[in-house]
Enzyme design. Structure first.
Site, PDB file in Angstrom:
ATOM      1  N   GLY A 171       1.196  -0.633  -0.185  1.00  0.00           N
ATOM      2  CA  GLY A 171       0.711  -0.030  -0.279  1.00  0.00           C
ATOM      3  C   GLY A 171       0.491   1.507   0.133  1.00  0.00           C
ATOM      4  O   GLY A 171       2.020   0.868   0.446  1.00  0.00           O
ATOM      5  N   PRO A 208       2.501   5.036   1.181  1.00  0.00           N
ATOM      6  CA  PRO A 208       3.557   5.143   2.641  1.00  0.00           C
ATOM      7  C   PRO A 208       2.505   5.543   3.092  1.00  0.00           C
ATOM      8  O   PRO A 208       1.319   5.982   2.840  1.00  0.00           O
ATOM      9  CB  PRO A 208       4.387   6.270   1.852  1.00  0.00           C
ATOM     10  N   SER A 258      -0.165   4.265   5.249  1.00  0.00           N
ATOM     11  CA  SER A 258      -0.912   3.580   5.563  1.00  0.00           C
ATOM     12  C   SER A 258      -1.241   2.792   6.072  1.00  0.00           C
ATOM     13  O   SER A 258      -2.644   2.097   6.156  1.00  0.00           O
ATOM     14  CB  SER A 258      -1.820   2.674   3.608  1.00  0.00           C
ATOM     15  N   GLY A 259      -0.111   2.319   7.128  1.00  0.00           N
ATOM     16  CA  GLY A 259      -0.315   1.467   8.316  1.00  0.00           C
ATOM     17  C   GLY A 259      -0.136   0.087   8.021  1.00  0.00           C
ATOM     18  O   GLY A 259      -0.188  -0.851   8.408  1.00  0.00           O
ATOM     19  N   LYS A 260       1.049  -0.326   7.041  1.00  0.00           N
ATOM     20  CA  LYS A 260       1.588  -1.348   6.729  1.00  0.00           C
ATOM     21  C   LYS A 260       2.010  -2.690   8.173  1.00  0.00           C
ATOM     22  O   LYS A 260       1.869  -3.466   8.658  1.00  0.00           O
ATOM     23  CB  LYS A 260       2.057  -1.357   5.585  1.00  0.00           C
ATOM     24  N   THR A 261       3.213  -1.246   8.124  1.00  0.00           N
ATOM     25  CA  THR A 261       4.242  -1.685   9.590  1.00  0.00           C
ATOM     26  C   THR A 261       3.744  -2.399  10.747  1.00  0.00           C
ATOM     27  O   THR A 261       3.287  -3.384  11.019  1.00  0.00           O
ATOM     28  CB  THR A 261       4.895  -0.912   9.742  1.00  0.00           C
ATOM     29  N   SER A 306       5.894  -1.329  -2.625  1.00  0.00           N
ATOM     30  CA  SER A 306       6.157  -2.168  -3.236  1.00  0.00           C
ATOM     31  C   SER A 306       4.671  -2.262  -4.703  1.00  0.00           C
ATOM     32  O   SER A 306       3.750  -2.721  -4.790  1.00  0.00           O
ATOM     33  CB  SER A 306       6.175  -3.808  -3.296  1.00  0.00           C
TER      34      SER A 306
END
Length: 241
Positions: free
Chosen positions: A79, A81, A83-86, A152
């Site tokens: 997603g 930057p 967006s809550g991925k980590t 990605s």
């Protein structure tokens, strides 16, 4: 994914037999009133049952019946930057760790510094994601559940990673740059506005959506806890029976 080592089995044998032998010794003494007899019976039982318990444990360890295999898989969270991925990946790792599973989290904040010469052009980003994909697939082949959280943004590299992995689940955290700015606690978008960061997906570079992405979560309407619950349901239905 876990098995008892010989040392662990031996330690379990000793601690259990100490407890059981103490019980036997006390019972023999209560029935006979002879402390010598109680100690002799206790020692004999200790040695005999330690041996049989050890053989019993090692024998069962070689029997596959009744063991539930949890296959390793790669959970790829993508997603724009912030967006809550980590954060989401960390939450999912904690949930899987509670199940006593071997889990590794690969995150852009940890991996990219290992390749400081890597820039943010399309070619450089694709090559970087392919490197990470190779690492994720190797971890998977070694029985380690791998959670990867990377922007990605390009189909090419995500498709490349998908083909490398045996069990691959892609989750797209779909949101807008406006919403992502609310969760930007490190001043990322401020640097974007100042022109320090360029080639930013969702701002001046398109984030390319894949048609075969397994799950797309609308993060303009969901919070991270809801997203975690949904993904955990998917993981449990697919891999943890």
């Amino acid at each position: 994914m876990y098995r008892d080592s010989n040392t662990r089995t031996l330690l379990k044998t000793v601690t259990w037999r100490i407890t059981a032998t103490a019980t036997t010794t006390i019972l023999v003494f209560l029935f006979t009133g002879a402390i010598d007899t109680a100690i002799q019976v206790g020692l004999l039982e200790l040695l005999a049952k330690m041996l049989f318990y050890y053989l019993h444990e090692r024998g069962w360890d070689k029997i596959k019946w009744g063991k539930e295999e949890v296959p390793a898989f790669v959970l790829w969270i993508t997603g724009i930057p912030c967006s809550g991925k980590t954060t989401l990946a960390t939450m999912i790792k904690e949930e899987l760790s509670k199940e006593k599973l071997r889990v590794q989290h690969l995150d852009s904040h940890d991996v990219r510094p290992l390749f400081p010469e890597t820039g943010f052009t399309r070619e450089e980003v694709n090559n970087h994601i392919k490197r990470v994909g190779h690492l994720a697939s190797m971890l998977e082949k070694n029985g380690i559940i791998t959670i990867a959280s990377f922007v990605s943004p390009y189909r090419e590299s995500r498709t490349f990673v998908r083909k490398l992995c045996q069990n691959y689940v892609e989750v797209h955290l779909d949101t807008t740059a406006e919403v992502a700015r609310r969760y930007d606690h490190n001043g990322f978008y401020k640097k974007v506005d100042e022109g320090i960061y360029k080639n930013v997906p969702g701002v001046d570079v398109e984030y390319e959506i894949c048609e075969n992405t397994e799950y797309t979560l609308d993060m303009t309407e969901k919070n991270l806890e809801e997203a975690k619950q949904e993904i955990m349901q998917v993981i449990k239905s697919r891999y943890i029976k």
